[in-house]
Scaffold this motif. Structure first.
Motif: not given
Length: 182
Positions: A30-36, A156-162, A169-170, A173-176
Motif C-alpha cells: 500500500l505504501g506511505a499513504d496508508y497505515e495498516v 480468483e487467484i491461481e496460486t498463493g495459498g491461504h 499486492r492484488l 492494487d484494488g484498494i488504491k
C-alpha cells in the motif's frame, strides 16, 4: 493524512501471529499513504462466535476501510449482516473467506443467516479474494458468496495459498483503485 486500514486476523491456534507477515506485506504494497492497524482479537471460547463480531463492531467505526482474513472475514460479514451499522468503513476486503455450513455444534455460531446478504449495509463495497490452491478454505466457498452477493467484486487467484503469498499486492492494487474513485 494517511488512510487508516483495519486488518482483522484469521483464526486458528496462532492466527494473529500467522497473519503478521500478510499484514506487513499489505502495508508495504500500500505504501506511505496508508497505515495498516492490526489489533489482536481475543477469543472467548465460551461464546459460539468466539466474541469476535462484537469486537469487530467496536473497531470498524474508526477506519476508512477494513481488510479481513479467513475466520476474521467471515466474522466481519456476520457482524455487518446482524447489526445496524451507522459509521465506519464502507470498503470491505475479504481474503480466503470461509462459508460455514454443516450441523456440527461448533459451527453454529459461525454460520451466517440464510438471508444474510439482504441485511448487509447497502452502501458498502465488498471485495472477495481467494486462491484456487488454498488448502485451508476450499476455493468453492467463493462461489457460494458469488451466488448470494452478485454486486460484490470477486478476484480468483491461481496460486498463493491461504495467505495469498506475493498476491497480496492484488488486494493493495484494488484498494488504491477504489480510493481513486469519486
Amino acid at each position: 493524512m494517511k488512510k487508516q486500514v483495519l486488518f482483522i486476523q484469521g483464526g486458528g491456534e496462532d492466527g494473529y501471529n500467522a497473519d503478521k507477515t500478510l499484514v506487513a506485506a499489505l502495508q508495504q504494497a500500500l505504501g506511505a499513504d496508508y497505515e495498516v492497524q492490526y489489533p489482536e482479537l481475543a477469543s472467548d471460547d465460551q461464546a459460539a462466535d468466539f466474541g469476535w463480531p462484537a469486537q469487530i463492531g467496536k473497531l470498524i467505526k474508526a477506519f476508512d476501510l477494513v481488510v479481513a482474513h479467513s475466520l476474521g472475514a467471515s466474522m466481519l460479514l456476520k457482524y455487518l449482516s446482524e447489526n445496524k451499522v451507522e459509521t465506519g468503513a464502507k470498503q470491505v476486503w475479504l481474503i480466503a473467506t470461509p462459508f460455514w455450513t454443516g450441523s456440527e455444534d461448533w459451527k453454529q455460531g459461525l454460520k451466517l443467516s440464510t438471508d444474510f446478504a439482504t441485511h448487509l449495509p447497502k452502501d458498502y463495497r465488498i471485495h472477495f479474494y481467494h486462491c484456487k490452491d488454498d488448502d485451508e478454505v476450499p476455493f468453492d466457498h467463493l462461489s457460494k458468496y458469488r451466488q448470494r452477493l452478485p454486486s460484490a467484486t470477486f478476484c480468483e487467484i491461481e496460486t498463493g495459498g491461504h495467505q495469498l503469498g506475493e498476491k497480496i499486492r492484488l488486494v493493495a492494487d484494488g484498494i488504491k483503485k477504489e480510493a481513486a474513485r469519486p
